[in-house]
Design an enzyme around this catalytic site. Structure first.
Site, PDB file in Angstrom:
ATOM      1  N   ASN A   1      -2.408   1.780   5.580  1.00 38.83           N
ATOM      2  CA  ASN A   1      -1.473   0.730   5.166  1.00 38.83           C
ATOM      3  C   ASN A   1      -1.216  -0.137   6.385  1.00 38.83           C
ATOM      4  OD1 ASN A   1       0.604  -0.800   4.050  1.00 38.83           O
ATOM      5  ND2 ASN A   1       2.158   0.742   4.538  1.00 38.83           N
ATOM      6  N   GLY A   2      -1.295  -1.460   6.231  1.00 36.27           N
ATOM      7  CA  GLY A   2      -1.022  -2.344   7.363  1.00 36.27           C
ATOM      8  C   GLY A   2      -2.198  -3.248   7.651  1.00 36.27           C
TER       9      GLY A   2
ATOM     10  N   GLU B   1      18.364 -17.505  -6.288  1.00 35.26           N
ATOM     11  CA  GLU B   1      17.917 -16.189  -6.765  1.00 35.26           C
ATOM     12  C   GLU B   1      17.407 -16.289  -8.215  1.00 35.26           C
ATOM     13  OE1 GLU B   1      17.167 -13.276  -5.959  1.00 35.26           O
ATOM     14  OE2 GLU B   1      17.676 -11.903  -7.568  1.00 35.26           O
TER      15      GLU B   1
ATOM     16  N   HIS C   1      20.659 -36.498  -4.146  1.00 33.25           N
ATOM     17  CA  HIS C   1      19.892 -36.868  -2.952  1.00 33.25           C
ATOM     18  C   HIS C   1      18.384 -36.726  -3.173  1.00 33.25           C
ATOM     19  CE1 HIS C   1      23.583 -37.283  -0.694  1.00 33.25           C
ATOM     20  NE2 HIS C   1      23.984 -36.128  -1.201  1.00 33.25           N
TER      21      HIS C   1
ATOM     22  N   ARG D   1       4.236  -0.334  -4.701  1.00 35.37           N
ATOM     23  CA  ARG D   1       3.956  -0.878  -3.371  1.00 35.37           C
ATOM     24  C   ARG D   1       2.682  -1.726  -3.347  1.00 35.37           C
ATOM     25  NH1 ARG D   1       6.931   1.981   0.590  1.00 35.37           N
ATOM     26  NH2 ARG D   1       5.587   1.069   2.159  1.00 35.37           N
TER      27      ARG D   1
ATOM     28  N   LYS E   1       6.017  -4.410  -3.714  1.00 34.96           N
ATOM     29  CA  LYS E   1       7.446  -4.209  -3.506  1.00 34.96           C
ATOM     30  C   LYS E   1       7.847  -4.272  -2.039  1.00 34.96           C
ATOM     31  CE  LYS E   1      11.556  -2.791  -4.963  1.00 34.96           C
ATOM     32  NZ  LYS E   1      12.293  -3.920  -5.555  1.00 34.96           N
TER      33      LYS E   1
ATOM     34  N   LYS F   1      13.544 -15.278  -9.168  1.00 36.72           N
ATOM     35  CA  LYS F   1      13.238 -14.207 -10.125  1.00 36.72           C
ATOM     36  C   LYS F   1      12.336 -14.726 -11.231  1.00 36.72           C
ATOM     37  CE  LYS F   1      14.424 -11.538  -8.474  1.00 36.72           C
ATOM     38  NZ  LYS F   1      15.018 -10.720  -7.426  1.00 36.72           N
TER      39      LYS F   1
ATOM     40  N   GLU G   1       8.767 -15.375  -9.938  1.00 41.13           N
ATOM     41  CA  GLU G   1       8.132 -14.123  -9.537  1.00 41.13           C
ATOM     42  C   GLU G   1       7.557 -13.342 -10.721  1.00 41.13           C
ATOM     43  OE1 GLU G   1      11.141 -11.765  -7.698  1.00 41.13           O
ATOM     44  OE2 GLU G   1       9.704 -10.438  -6.738  1.00 41.13           O
TER      45      GLU G   1
ATOM     46  N   TRP H   1      -2.559  -2.852  -1.805  1.00 40.60           N
ATOM     47  CA  TRP H   1      -2.252  -4.283  -1.927  1.00 40.60           C
ATOM     48  C   TRP H   1      -3.197  -4.961  -0.949  1.00 40.60           C
ATOM     49  CZ3 TRP H   1      -0.367  -8.240   1.263  1.00 40.60           C
ATOM     50  CH2 TRP H   1       0.072  -9.385   0.586  1.00 40.60           C
TER      51      TRP H   1
ATOM     52  N   CYS I   1       0.829  -1.186   0.000  1.00 40.51           N
ATOM     53  CA  CYS I   1       0.000   0.000   0.000  1.00 40.51           C
ATOM     54  C   CYS I   1       0.875   1.252   0.000  1.00 40.51           C
ATOM     55  CB  CYS I   1      -0.954   0.084   1.177  1.00 40.51           C
ATOM     56  SG  CYS I   1      -2.152  -1.237   1.239  1.00 40.51           S
TER      57      CYS I   1
HETATM   58  C1  F6R Z   1      12.328 -10.622  -4.932  1.00 46.30           C
HETATM   59  C2  F6R Z   1      12.077  -9.567  -3.986  1.00 46.30           C
HETATM   60  C3  F6R Z   1      11.680  -9.937  -2.599  1.00 46.30           C
HETATM   61  C4  F6R Z   1      12.396  -9.033  -1.583  1.00 46.30           C
HETATM   62  C5  F6R Z   1      11.910  -9.339  -0.160  1.00 46.30           C
HETATM   63  C6  F6R Z   1      12.619  -8.485   0.869  1.00 46.30           C
HETATM   64  O1  F6R Z   1      12.689 -10.102  -6.178  1.00 46.30           O
HETATM   65  O2  F6R Z   1      12.156  -8.411  -4.307  1.00 46.30           O
HETATM   66  O3  F6R Z   1      11.939 -11.287  -2.334  1.00 46.30           O
HETATM   67  O4  F6R Z   1      13.773  -9.245  -1.681  1.00 46.30           O
HETATM   68  O5  F6R Z   1      10.530  -9.106  -0.082  1.00 46.30           O
HETATM   69  O6  F6R Z   1      12.428  -7.134   0.618  1.00 46.30           O
HETATM   70  P1  F6R Z   1      13.348  -6.037   1.276  1.00 46.30           P
HETATM   71  O7  F6R Z   1      14.713  -6.191   0.706  1.00 46.30           O
HETATM   72  O8  F6R Z   1      12.723  -4.724   0.917  1.00 46.30           O
HETATM   73  O9  F6R Z   1      13.337  -6.296   2.756  1.00 46.30           O
END
Ligand code: F6R
Length: 616
Positions: free
Chosen positions: A102-103, A485, A508, A27, A611, A489, A492, A76, A2
């Site tokens: 927000n929250g 990672e 394994h 966000r 985000k 990615k 996601e 969100w 949010c």
């Molecule tokens: C993946 C991604 C998330 C963030 C995670 C932590 O691409 O962006 O997995 O890395 O939500 O976010 P921060 O770094 O803002 O604490």
């Protein structure tokens, strides 16, 4: 999660709110809305489910008259689906009060029952409307919006940033925060509120941080902050180090494309000013030497991509600082009665500095007596403020939901920390320090080489693989977190099933997944490092190739041993083994982006995500 924006000043607030929401849309993008006190003194509200573009359409067809006080929200969804009714703002006090949030208000259900017993009818499924009705009821008693906030916030459990505006008070926006972000922007005769500085950075770079459990009242050019008991508080000023242009797409097809192109700069800016004559000195850590000499353990806390950077950092911290390191998912740490002590350094890693899981874990570590250090990319955010020390990554604003440039900057910052602590503890020979400094300094150019020479081919590969249903990623040593990672990615942003494994773990269990045609990315360690490790990974490649896997190797230039076994080889420049992950991840970021683009998906705003995850 949010995005929140508030404005009071001489300009038309609608444009400022919508522009602020556009910058905060990363966000959350389930719905958006604004409330403005128009020139006639009436509260006008427009809100729509879906992305901000739908709200813009609604405002085009049904404009709000000019007004100079307002609040805006991009959502969100948590309580209640992404519908028009559940979109914020929510109204109370005869539709004269508008509230955004927000929250998550954890005790909303009992508060809702209390209000329903008094005959209040709810129009939405949200916890926010409960807060709006409570503020409306408290306001009716006193006619004082700040006092109404004070009465209500003390009854709410959970996490919230709340903003409100009332028809009776043009020129006033009131906000409050607990466990959720809020910053103030100071313009000439105008004042802003935002979930983060992106909300107002195009108007001002002068900002004030709002602390935990504080209430803020903004008027044109004026700010008053109190705690939840009504005592005056002096907010902490800070200057935003980047300008609005840094948060614009600047001609790129997506923010993610722009941010991947900024990976060299993110590393360069994070290293800048921290290498002196071949020695790493992080000025922010001055004064902690005695503490560093006495620590016996480091615990790294983070989530998602930031957690993977922590897994890479463990190798460097243990090698250079010779301290045992545990890396933990922040949300797992908090609920398992963790053991930390005054000689534990707890390092949190967060791009946003607002991730609730990480914030709560940091608070728990501090409560248990550990010293806390934050590696963070966002000035004025909560986690650095709750920590004893901070090392900022200077990656610049990251807008795309999938983290890319922040990841390489986080590993860089962890390496700086490892080298700094290793030096202070006398664990780091001068020649190792000098070599590491040189390697760090050379990274930006090497990342640039990958972008210049391998991006097109990697995108082409992604294009050919657009119909792929599953991709596996393998790595060993520092290549293992890179495999994780790469897989994250891809899931996601392209919604393809992807898994990362430690190459040694294959036999394994996971090798059962290999069937003819299964694409597998393999991060191959340098043959110039541990020759055994290189040979073992090449053997792993042979094992899965024998079972029909299609191999895409990420290998350093000149590594001819992988050529006979790999279907594709993506090249990275030569680097010492510990520095390879910062290079090997670049093709994986490009690949995920290329594949999502080939599928016609929105790479910046993938479904179901946001985000900054400010709920637990
Ligand atoms: C993946 C991604 C998330 C963030 C995670 C932590 O691409 O962006 O997995 O890395 O939500 O976010 P921060 O770094 O803002 O604490």
């Amino acid at each position: 999660m949010c995005g929140i924006v508030g404005y009071v000043g001489p300009r038309d607030s609608q444009d400022i709110l919508v522009a602020g929401l556009a910058r905060l849309e990363y966000r959350g993008y389930d719905s958006a809305g604004i409330a403005v006190i128009d020139e006639g003194g009436s509260l006008a509200v427009r809100k729509r489910s879906g992305k901000l573009a739908r709200l813009r359409e609604a405002l085009d067809t049904d404009p709000i008259g000019r007004g100079t006080t307002g609040i805006g929200h991009t959502r969100w969804a948590t309580h209640g689906g992404p519908t028009d009714q559940n979109a914020h703002p929510h109204l109370a006090d005869g539709d004269r009060l508008a509230v955004i949030h927000n929250g998550i208000i954890e005790n909303f259900s009992e508060l809702r029952k209390e209000l329903q017993a008094e005959g209040v009818e709810f129009l939405s499924d949200t916890d926010t409307e409960v807060a709006a009705q409570l503020i409306g009821r408290a306001y009716r008693e006193t006619g004082d919006l700040v006092a109404a906030f004070r009465a209500v916030v003390n009854r709410l459990d959970g996490a919230f940033t709340l903003l409100a505006t009332h028809e009776d008070h043009p020129g006033l926006v009131v906000g409050a925060r607990r466990n959720s972000p809020l910053v103030i922007g100071l313009g000439e005769g105008e004042t802003f509120l935002g979930s983060d500085v992106a909300a107002f950075v195009e108007h001002t770079r002068h900002a004030l941080a709002v602390g935990q459990d504080e209430i803020v009242a903004i008027r044109p050019g004026q700010v008053e902050v109190t705690d939840f008991s009504g005592n005056a508080v002096e907010p902490q000023p800070f200057e935003v180090s980047w300008d609005a242009a840094a948060a614009d797409k600047g001609g790129w097809s997506s923010f993610m494309a722009k941010e991947v192109s900024e990976e060299p700069e993110a590393v360069a800016n994070t290293v800048r000013g921290r290498i002196h004559d071949g020695e790493i000195r992080v000025p922010e850590l001055d004064g902690l030497d005695d503490f560093f000499r006495g620590i016996d353990r480091i615990v790294v806390l983070a989530c998602g991509t930031a957690y993977y950077s922590g897994l890479v950092g463990k190798y460097a911290l243990e090698k250079w600082a010779r301290i045992p390191v545990d890396v933990e998912l922040a949300h797992e740490f908090r609920y398992r009665e963790p053991i930390v002590s005054a000689s534990t350094l707890v390092v949190s890693i967060s791009q946003s500095g607002e991730t609730m899981d990480t914030l709560m874990a940091v608070k728990e570590a501090a409560r248990l007596g550990a010293k806390t250090l934050s590696i963070c990319n966002t000035q004025g955010s909560t986690i650095p403020r709750e920590s004893d020390a901070v090392v900022y990554t200077h990656a610049g604003p990251e807008v795309a939901v999938a983290s890319t440039k922040a990841f390489v900057a986080q590993i860089t910052a962890l390496y700086l920390l490892a080298l700094h602590v290793g030096r202070v503890r006398g664990a780091l020979p001068a020649d190792v320090s000098a070599e590491a400094s040189e390697q760090l300094g050379a990274l930006p150019e090497k990342i640039q080489w990958i972008l210049d020479n391998e991006q097109e081919r990697t995108e082409q590969l992604a294009h050919w693989m657009a119909d792929t249903r599953s991709v596996l990623f393998l790595g060993r040593h520092v290549g293992y977190p890179i495999a994780l990672e790469g897989a994250l990615k891809l899931k996601e942003i392209s919604y393809i099933h992807a898994e990362g494994f430690a190459a040694g773990e294959l036999k394994h269990g996971p090798i059962a997944l290999i069937e003819p045609g299964q694409p597998v990315f393999v991060v191959v360690p340098s043959p110039r490092g541990s020759i055994t490790m290189h040979q073992k990974v090449v053997s792993n490649i042979e094992e899965i190739r024998a079972r029909g896997a299609r191999i895409i190797a990420i290998a350093e230039q000149g590594d001819s041993a992988v050529l006979p076994s790999a279907d594709e080889v993506l090249r990275i420049p030569l680097a010492s083994p510990l520095f390879e992950p910062i290079l090997a991840v670049v093709p994986l970021h490009i690949f995920a982006m290329g594949l999502a683009t080939a599928k016609g998906l929105d790479v910046d705003q993938p479904r179901n995500l946001a985000k900054s995850v400010t709920v637990e």
